[in-house]
Design a protein around this motif. Structure first.
Motif, short mmCIF file in Angstrom:
data_model
loop_
_atom_site.label_atom_id
_atom_site.label_comp_id
_atom_site.label_asym_id
_atom_site.label_seq_id
_atom_site.Cartn_x
_atom_site.Cartn_y
_atom_site.Cartn_z
N ILE A 6 0.94 -1.27 0.04
CA ILE A 6 -0.01 -0.10 -0.05
C ILE A 6 0.87 1.36 -0.02
O ILE A 6 0.38 2.28 -0.67
CB ILE A 6 -1.09 -0.05 1.19
CG1 ILE A 6 -1.93 -1.02 0.85
CG2 ILE A 6 -1.73 1.26 1.47
CD1 ILE A 6 -2.86 -1.24 2.21
N PHE A 32 -5.53 -8.69 -2.91
CA PHE A 32 -6.76 -8.06 -3.07
C PHE A 32 -6.87 -6.76 -2.15
O PHE A 32 -7.50 -5.92 -2.25
CB PHE A 32 -8.11 -9.13 -2.82
CG PHE A 32 -8.23 -9.88 -4.01
CD1 PHE A 32 -8.66 -9.40 -5.11
CD2 PHE A 32 -7.98 -11.23 -4.10
CE1 PHE A 32 -9.06 -9.97 -6.31
CE2 PHE A 32 -8.08 -12.16 -5.13
CZ PHE A 32 -8.67 -11.23 -6.28
N GLY A 33 -6.06 -6.86 -1.08
CA GLY A 33 -6.09 -5.83 -0.06
C GLY A 33 -5.28 -4.50 -0.94
O GLY A 33 -5.70 -3.25 -0.81
N TRP A 34 -4.03 -4.56 -1.83
CA TRP A 34 -3.73 -3.87 -2.35
C TRP A 34 -4.69 -3.33 -3.57
O TRP A 34 -4.68 -2.09 -3.66
CB TRP A 34 -2.50 -4.38 -3.33
CG TRP A 34 -1.21 -4.83 -2.44
CD1 TRP A 34 -1.06 -4.28 -1.10
CD2 TRP A 34 -0.06 -5.67 -2.91
NE1 TRP A 34 0.15 -5.05 -0.50
CE2 TRP A 34 0.70 -5.68 -1.87
CE3 TRP A 34 0.11 -6.18 -4.22
CZ2 TRP A 34 1.86 -6.24 -1.87
CZ3 TRP A 34 1.32 -6.96 -4.13
CH2 TRP A 34 2.13 -6.96 -2.89
N LEU A 35 -5.62 -4.10 -4.19
CA LEU A 35 -6.51 -3.69 -5.07
C LEU A 35 -7.43 -2.86 -4.62
O LEU A 35 -7.98 -1.71 -5.03
CB LEU A 35 -7.02 -4.89 -5.90
CG LEU A 35 -5.89 -5.66 -6.67
CD1 LEU A 35 -6.79 -6.92 -7.05
CD2 LEU A 35 -5.84 -5.02 -7.91
N ARG A 36 -8.03 -3.19 -3.32
CA ARG A 36 -8.93 -2.57 -2.65
C ARG A 36 -8.73 -1.07 -2.36
O ARG A 36 -9.25 -0.21 -2.72
CB ARG A 36 -9.68 -3.15 -1.42
CG ARG A 36 -10.73 -4.10 -1.60
CD ARG A 36 -11.37 -4.59 -0.42
NE ARG A 36 -10.20 -4.99 0.62
CZ ARG A 36 -9.59 -6.15 1.05
NH1 ARG A 36 -10.00 -6.91 -0.05
NH2 ARG A 36 -8.72 -6.19 1.54
N GLU A 37 -7.33 -1.06 -1.84
CA GLU A 37 -6.87 0.29 -1.40
C GLU A 37 -6.70 1.29 -2.60
O GLU A 37 -6.83 2.33 -2.80
CB GLU A 37 -5.76 0.07 -0.53
CG GLU A 37 -4.84 1.48 0.13
CD GLU A 37 -5.97 2.07 0.81
OE1 GLU A 37 -5.59 3.43 1.26
OE2 GLU A 37 -7.02 1.42 1.26
N GLN A 39 -8.15 1.04 -5.58
CA GLN A 39 -9.65 1.40 -5.98
C GLN A 39 -9.97 2.75 -5.31
O GLN A 39 -10.33 3.57 -5.61
CB GLN A 39 -10.23 0.42 -5.94
CG GLN A 39 -11.81 0.87 -6.67
CD GLN A 39 -12.67 -0.39 -6.47
OE1 GLN A 39 -12.66 -1.34 -5.87
NE2 GLN A 39 -13.42 -0.56 -7.80
N ARG A 40 -9.99 2.56 -3.99
CA ARG A 40 -10.19 3.56 -3.00
C ARG A 40 -9.61 5.01 -3.15
O ARG A 40 -10.43 5.94 -2.92
CB ARG A 40 -10.22 3.04 -1.49
CG ARG A 40 -10.54 3.94 -0.57
CD ARG A 40 -10.42 3.47 1.06
NE ARG A 40 -8.91 3.81 1.22
CZ ARG A 40 -8.42 5.21 1.78
NH1 ARG A 40 -9.02 5.99 1.60
NH2 ARG A 40 -7.11 5.36 2.01
N SER A 44 -4.60 2.44 -9.82
CA SER A 44 -4.51 0.99 -10.48
C SER A 44 -3.30 0.21 -10.29
O SER A 44 -2.25 1.04 -9.86
CB SER A 44 -4.69 1.25 -11.97
OG SER A 44 -3.82 1.94 -12.68
N LEU A 66 -10.10 -11.42 -11.55
CA LEU A 66 -10.21 -10.09 -11.00
C LEU A 66 -8.83 -9.78 -10.80
O LEU A 66 -8.80 -8.73 -10.16
CB LEU A 66 -10.84 -10.15 -9.52
CG LEU A 66 -12.41 -10.79 -9.36
CD1 LEU A 66 -12.98 -10.98 -8.08
CD2 LEU A 66 -13.29 -9.69 -10.35
#
Length: 70
Positions: A6, A32-37, A39-40, A44, A66
């Motif tokens: 992150i 998926f934690g990296w992807l969520r953060e 996106q927030r 990308s 995904l």
């Protein structure tokens, strides 16, 4: 790993996983934690050199589509 990734998020982040040799489901959780953060934050993420073992796990869990593999 989650916090380290992150901290590295840029406008577009490329995470190269060529050196990763062993994975388990926790590795997917980190990705998926990296992807969520990202996106927030409106950023990308791209993943390069996804290990076949991680790709197989993603397929088993039904989430391979995904992962933004470069």
């Amino acid at each position: 790993w989650l916090d380290d990734g992150i901290a590295q998020l840029g406008e577009v982040s490329l995470f190269a996983l060529a050196a990763v040799e062993e994975v388990d489901s926790a590795a997917l959780a980190v990705l998926f934690g990296w992807l969520r953060e990202a996106q927030r934050l409106g950023k990308s993420v791209r993943i390069e050199h996804l290990p076949s073992s991680l790709s197989s796990l993603a397929e088993v869990y039904g989430v391979s589509d995904l992962l933004p593999v470069a």
